[in-house]
Structures are given as structure tokens and as C-alpha cells.
Design a protein around this motif. Structure first.
Motif, PDB file in Angstrom:
ATOM      1  N   GLY A 194       0.819  -1.207   0.000  1.00  0.00           N
ATOM      2  CA  GLY A 194       0.000   0.000   0.000  1.00  0.00           C
ATOM      3  C   GLY A 194       0.848   1.250   0.000  1.00  0.00           C
ATOM      4  O   GLY A 194       1.946   1.284  -0.558  1.00  0.00           O
ATOM      5  N   SER A 195       0.333   2.280   0.614  1.00  0.00           N
ATOM      6  CA  SER A 195       1.062   3.546   0.707  1.00  0.00           C
ATOM      7  C   SER A 195       1.529   3.751   2.149  1.00  0.00           C
ATOM      8  O   SER A 195       0.998   3.142   3.080  1.00  0.00           O
ATOM      9  CB  SER A 195       0.164   4.709   0.265  1.00  0.00           C
ATOM     10  N   LYS A 196       2.534   4.568   2.310  1.00  0.00           N
ATOM     11  CA  LYS A 196       3.070   4.826   3.653  1.00  0.00           C
ATOM     12  C   LYS A 196       2.034   5.547   4.505  1.00  0.00           C
ATOM     13  O   LYS A 196       1.236   6.311   3.977  1.00  0.00           O
ATOM     14  CB  LYS A 196       4.351   5.646   3.546  1.00  0.00           C
ATOM     15  N   PRO A 197       1.992   5.261   5.794  1.00  0.00           N
ATOM     16  CA  PRO A 197       2.957   4.493   6.602  1.00  0.00           C
ATOM     17  C   PRO A 197       2.733   2.984   6.633  1.00  0.00           C
ATOM     18  O   PRO A 197       3.390   2.277   7.401  1.00  0.00           O
ATOM     19  CB  PRO A 197       2.770   5.097   7.989  1.00  0.00           C
ATOM     20  N   GLY A 198       1.801   2.459   5.844  1.00  0.00           N
ATOM     21  CA  GLY A 198       1.653   1.016   5.780  1.00  0.00           C
ATOM     22  C   GLY A 198       0.572   0.467   6.690  1.00  0.00           C
ATOM     23  O   GLY A 198      -0.465   1.094   6.908  1.00  0.00           O
ATOM     24  N   PHE A 199       0.857  -0.715   7.270  1.00  0.00           N
ATOM     25  CA  PHE A 199      -0.152  -1.463   8.018  1.00  0.00           C
ATOM     26  C   PHE A 199       0.300  -1.704   9.454  1.00  0.00           C
ATOM     27  O   PHE A 199       1.491  -1.698   9.756  1.00  0.00           O
ATOM     28  CB  PHE A 199      -0.405  -2.816   7.354  1.00  0.00           C
ATOM     29  N   VAL A 200      -0.675  -1.964  10.307  1.00  0.00           N
ATOM     30  CA  VAL A 200      -0.383  -2.376  11.677  1.00  0.00           C
ATOM     31  C   VAL A 200      -0.252  -3.896  11.699  1.00  0.00           C
ATOM     32  O   VAL A 200      -1.177  -4.621  11.338  1.00  0.00           O
ATOM     33  CB  VAL A 200      -1.502  -1.932  12.642  1.00  0.00           C
ATOM     34  N   CYS A 201       0.924  -4.378  12.083  1.00  0.00           N
ATOM     35  CA  CYS A 201       1.154  -5.819  12.203  1.00  0.00           C
ATOM     36  C   CYS A 201       2.350  -6.000  13.123  1.00  0.00           C
ATOM     37  O   CYS A 201       3.490  -5.731  12.735  1.00  0.00           O
ATOM     38  CB  CYS A 201       1.413  -6.453  10.828  1.00  0.00           C
ATOM     39  N   ARG A 202       2.094  -6.464  14.323  1.00  0.00           N
ATOM     40  CA  ARG A 202       3.161  -6.602  15.315  1.00  0.00           C
ATOM     41  C   ARG A 202       3.568  -8.066  15.392  1.00  0.00           C
ATOM     42  O   ARG A 202       2.809  -8.913  15.867  1.00  0.00           O
ATOM     43  CB  ARG A 202       2.682  -6.074  16.664  1.00  0.00           C
ATOM     44  N   GLY A 203       4.767  -8.356  14.933  1.00  0.00           N
ATOM     45  CA  GLY A 203       5.206  -9.758  14.835  1.00  0.00           C
ATOM     46  C   GLY A 203       4.386 -10.465  13.777  1.00  0.00           C
ATOM     47  O   GLY A 203       4.191  -9.947  12.676  1.00  0.00           O
ATOM     48  N   ASN A 204       3.892 -11.641  14.067  1.00  0.00           N
ATOM     49  CA  ASN A 204       2.939 -12.309  13.191  1.00  0.00           C
ATOM     50  C   ASN A 204       1.541 -11.763  13.477  1.00  0.00           C
ATOM     51  O   ASN A 204       1.172 -11.555  14.633  1.00  0.00           O
ATOM     52  CB  ASN A 204       2.947 -13.819  13.428  1.00  0.00           C
ATOM     53  N   CYS A 205       0.764 -11.545  12.419  1.00  0.00           N
ATOM     54  CA  CYS A 205      -0.610 -11.074  12.606  1.00  0.00           C
ATOM     55  C   CYS A 205      -1.538 -11.882  11.698  1.00  0.00           C
ATOM     56  O   CYS A 205      -1.101 -12.499  10.721  1.00  0.00           O
ATOM     57  CB  CYS A 205      -0.735  -9.577  12.316  1.00  0.00           C
ATOM     58  N   VAL A 206      -2.787 -11.875  12.062  1.00  0.00           N
ATOM     59  CA  VAL A 206      -3.793 -12.624  11.311  1.00  0.00           C
ATOM     60  C   VAL A 206      -4.634 -11.656  10.496  1.00  0.00           C
ATOM     61  O   VAL A 206      -5.156 -10.673  11.034  1.00  0.00           O
ATOM     62  CB  VAL A 206      -4.699 -13.443  12.260  1.00  0.00           C
ATOM     63  N   ILE A 207      -4.743 -11.948   9.211  1.00  0.00           N
ATOM     64  CA  ILE A 207      -5.636 -11.175   8.342  1.00  0.00           C
ATOM     65  C   ILE A 207      -6.941 -11.952   8.213  1.00  0.00           C
ATOM     66  O   ILE A 207      -6.986 -13.031   7.595  1.00  0.00           O
ATOM     67  CB  ILE A 207      -5.011 -10.957   6.944  1.00  0.00           C
ATOM     68  N   ALA A 208      -7.994 -11.440   8.803  1.00  0.00           N
ATOM     69  CA  ALA A 208      -9.307 -12.081   8.659  1.00  0.00           C
ATOM     70  C   ALA A 208      -9.779 -11.888   7.219  1.00  0.00           C
ATOM     71  O   ALA A 208      -9.884 -10.754   6.745  1.00  0.00           O
ATOM     72  CB  ALA A 208     -10.305 -11.471   9.638  1.00  0.00           C
ATOM     73  N   SER A 209     -10.052 -12.984   6.543  1.00  0.00           N
ATOM     74  CA  SER A 209     -10.330 -12.925   5.114  1.00  0.00           C
ATOM     75  C   SER A 209     -11.526 -13.792   4.752  1.00  0.00           C
ATOM     76  O   SER A 209     -11.984 -14.621   5.553  1.00  0.00           O
ATOM     77  CB  SER A 209      -9.097 -13.397   4.319  1.00  0.00           C
ATOM     78  N   THR A 210     -12.026 -13.589   3.543  1.00  0.00           N
ATOM     79  CA  THR A 210     -13.008 -14.503   2.956  1.00  0.00           C
ATOM     80  C   THR A 210     -12.560 -14.846   1.560  1.00  0.00           C
ATOM     81  O   THR A 210     -11.988 -14.011   0.841  1.00  0.00           O
ATOM     82  CB  THR A 210     -14.426 -13.888   2.903  1.00  0.00           C
ATOM     83  N   VAL A 211     -12.821 -16.078   1.168  1.00  0.00           N
ATOM     84  CA  VAL A 211     -12.548 -16.536  -0.198  1.00  0.00           C
ATOM     85  C   VAL A 211     -13.870 -17.046  -0.757  1.00  0.00           C
ATOM     86  O   VAL A 211     -14.378 -18.080  -0.316  1.00  0.00           O
ATOM     87  CB  VAL A 211     -11.475 -17.642  -0.219  1.00  0.00           C
ATOM     88  N   ASP A 212     -14.429 -16.281  -1.675  1.00  0.00           N
ATOM     89  CA  ASP A 212     -15.753 -16.585  -2.234  1.00  0.00           C
ATOM     90  C   ASP A 212     -16.784 -16.799  -1.120  1.00  0.00           C
ATOM     91  O   ASP A 212     -17.585 -17.735  -1.147  1.00  0.00           O
ATOM     92  CB  ASP A 212     -15.690 -17.800  -3.162  1.00  0.00           C
ATOM     93  N   GLY A 213     -16.690 -15.930  -0.126  1.00  0.00           N
ATOM     94  CA  GLY A 213     -17.662 -15.948   0.965  1.00  0.00           C
ATOM     95  C   GLY A 213     -17.302 -16.848   2.129  1.00  0.00           C
ATOM     96  O   GLY A 213     -17.945 -16.778   3.183  1.00  0.00           O
ATOM     97  N   LYS A 214     -16.289 -17.691   1.991  1.00  0.00           N
ATOM     98  CA  LYS A 214     -15.891 -18.595   3.060  1.00  0.00           C
ATOM     99  C   LYS A 214     -14.792 -17.957   3.909  1.00  0.00           C
ATOM    100  O   LYS A 214     -13.786 -17.480   3.380  1.00  0.00           O
ATOM    101  CB  LYS A 214     -15.397 -19.912   2.472  1.00  0.00           C
TER     102      LYS A 214
END
Length: 246
Positions: free
Chosen positions: A156-176
Motif C-alpha cells: 500500500g502507501s506509507k505508513p503502511g499497516f499495523v502488524c506486530r510480529g505475526n498477525c492474522v488477516i481475517a479474510s473470505t474466499v468466495d464468501g468462506k
């Protein structure tokens, strides 16, 4: 009793008038078409010409122009024989054209590049987020480098994303619902690196739409990224060979 010689001129005159009328009338005695009939004839001729064009477009498989011409015929000449013929094939052509257009749209969302990078060769497949759009878009990047190996990341663009160490991205794949592990690069780029790139790529090649919930470093704003990935073509993301052993 009337003299026959007196009646003759009148009879001749009547006969002449009849012959003149016959000469001025259409053959067979049919009356000339009125304005409404002439307009109908012109409309039928226009419909027939457009129908011939429609048939030619079908023969050369120009679905885009065929759909346009077919709709025009049905709209302008709804009760004509031309419209009846068009309606037999137009729905199928419209569906085929819509499917082909969507396939092209999805494929065009991806950008494939092969270029020199940091003393090696880099191959990337990149797609921008459909949401958010404009200047807030975030790229999903698939990368191969003949020194660094394979990786998948959000950029993305600066300053970026919040992620401290390992982080989990809650996602869906075709609704799942899916949980994707990620980490922030130590070099400070505004990126999130996908921890298991192989599993992500396997998932991607079967998916149509992927959403990812991220937190932006700017104000820790929550944002859902949407990617329409159904047009990905693995063959266009070329291999650069295995990473060189150090």
C-alpha cells in the motif's frame, strides 16, 4: 327514336376518358399506396436490411455488434418478421457476449511483468484492490525472484499497516472465512507479507473474490480490501528459475 349518329360522339368521349383513367392507374387497377402504406414499406425495407446485417454479424461471430444490432431491430421494429427472427437467437448471443466481456474484464485487472531487479530477474503478477479504489488502492503482488525466491504480499502507501510480529488477516474466499497469517517486512516498506505463500497461491487459483480485513498504520483505521482474482492466468506469471544457492 334517337339518331345513332348523334349518340356516337358521346360514346367516343366516354371511351377516351376511361382509357385516360386506366393509363393513370397502376397495373391491375390497384390504387397507389397512401402515405401510411409508403411509411410501412420503408420500415419493412429498413428492418430487412438490418436483419441481413445481423445475420452477417452472427456469421463472423462479432457478438458485440450483433447484440447492438439485434436490440435495435427489436426496439425499432417490434412487430416485424425481422424482430421475430432476431428474438430466437439474441438472448443466447447476449449471454455469450456478457460472459466473454466479464472474462476479459477480470483478466485485464492483472498486470504481469518480467524485469531486472536487484542484480537478478523478477517476475510479478499484480492486481489492484477493487475496493477501496482510487488513491487508496492496495496492491496484491505475487513475486518470483531468482535470488529471493517466491513471495506474496500486500503493498500500500506509507505508513503502511499495523502488524506486530505475526498477525492474522481475517479474510473470505468466495464468501468462506479464512485466516491468513502475515508479517510486516523488517525493511519498513508499507507491505504485509503472506506467511504461507504456497497455500495462498493454491487458494488463489480456485478463487473468484478474496477480501482481507487490514488495519492501516495511519490512525489504525480498519479497512476491507476486495480483490476480484478470477482472471488470474498462471501461465503469464513466468518462472525465473530456482533461487541460487549462497
Amino acid at each position: 327514336m334517337m339518331n345513332p349518329s348523334v349518340r356516337l360522339p358521346s360514346a367516343v368521349a366516354l371511351l377516351g376518358a376511361a382509357l385516360m383513367l386506366a393509363a393513370c392507374s397502376p397495373q391491375g387497377g390497384a390504387p397507389a399506396p397512401d402515405a401510411a402504406q409508403q411509411q410501412a414499406q420503408r420500415r419493412n425495407a429498413d428492418a430487412a436490411r438490418n436483419l441481413d446485417t445481423y445475420r452477417q454479424l452472427l456469421r463472423i461471430h462479432n457478438d458485440e455488434m450483433a447484440v447492438s444490432m439485434g436490440k435495435d431491430i427489436v426496439t425499432r421494429f417490434p412487430d416485424s418478421d425481422a424482430a421475430k427472427e432476431v428474438q430466437k437467437t439474441l438472448p443466447g448471443i447476449e449471454q455469450r457476449y456478457a460472459e466473454a466481456s466479464e472474462k476479459y474484464r477480470l483478466a485485464s485487472l492483472w498486470l504481469y511483468q518480467l524485469s531486472p531487479m536487484a542484480g537478478g530477474t523478477q517476475s510479478t503478477a499484480t492486481i489492484q484492490s477493487s475496493q477501496p479504489s482510487g488513491n487508496d488502492r492496495v496492491q496484491l503482488v505475487l513475486r518470483r525472484h531468482n535470488s529471493w525466491g517466491q513471495s506474496v504480499f500486500l503493498y500500500g502507501s506509507k505508513p503502511g499497516f499495523v502488524c506486530r510480529g505475526n498477525c492474522v488477516i481475517a479474510s473470505t474466499v468466495d464468501g468462506k472465512s479464512v485466516r491468513i497469517m502475515a508479517f510486516a517486512p523488517s525493511t519498513g516498506e508499507p507491505a504485509l507479507m503472506i506467511r504461507d505463500d504456497k497455500a495462498f497461491l493454491t487458494m488463489l487459483q480456485k478463487a473468484k473474490k478474496i477480501t482481507m480485513d487490514v488495519t492501516l498504520a495511519d490512525g489504525e483505521k480498519k479497512q476491507t480490501l476486495v480483490y476480484e482474482v478470477g482472471g488470474f492466468d498462471p501461465a503469464k506469471w513466468v518462472s525465473v528459475g530456482k533461487p541460487k544457492k549462497k
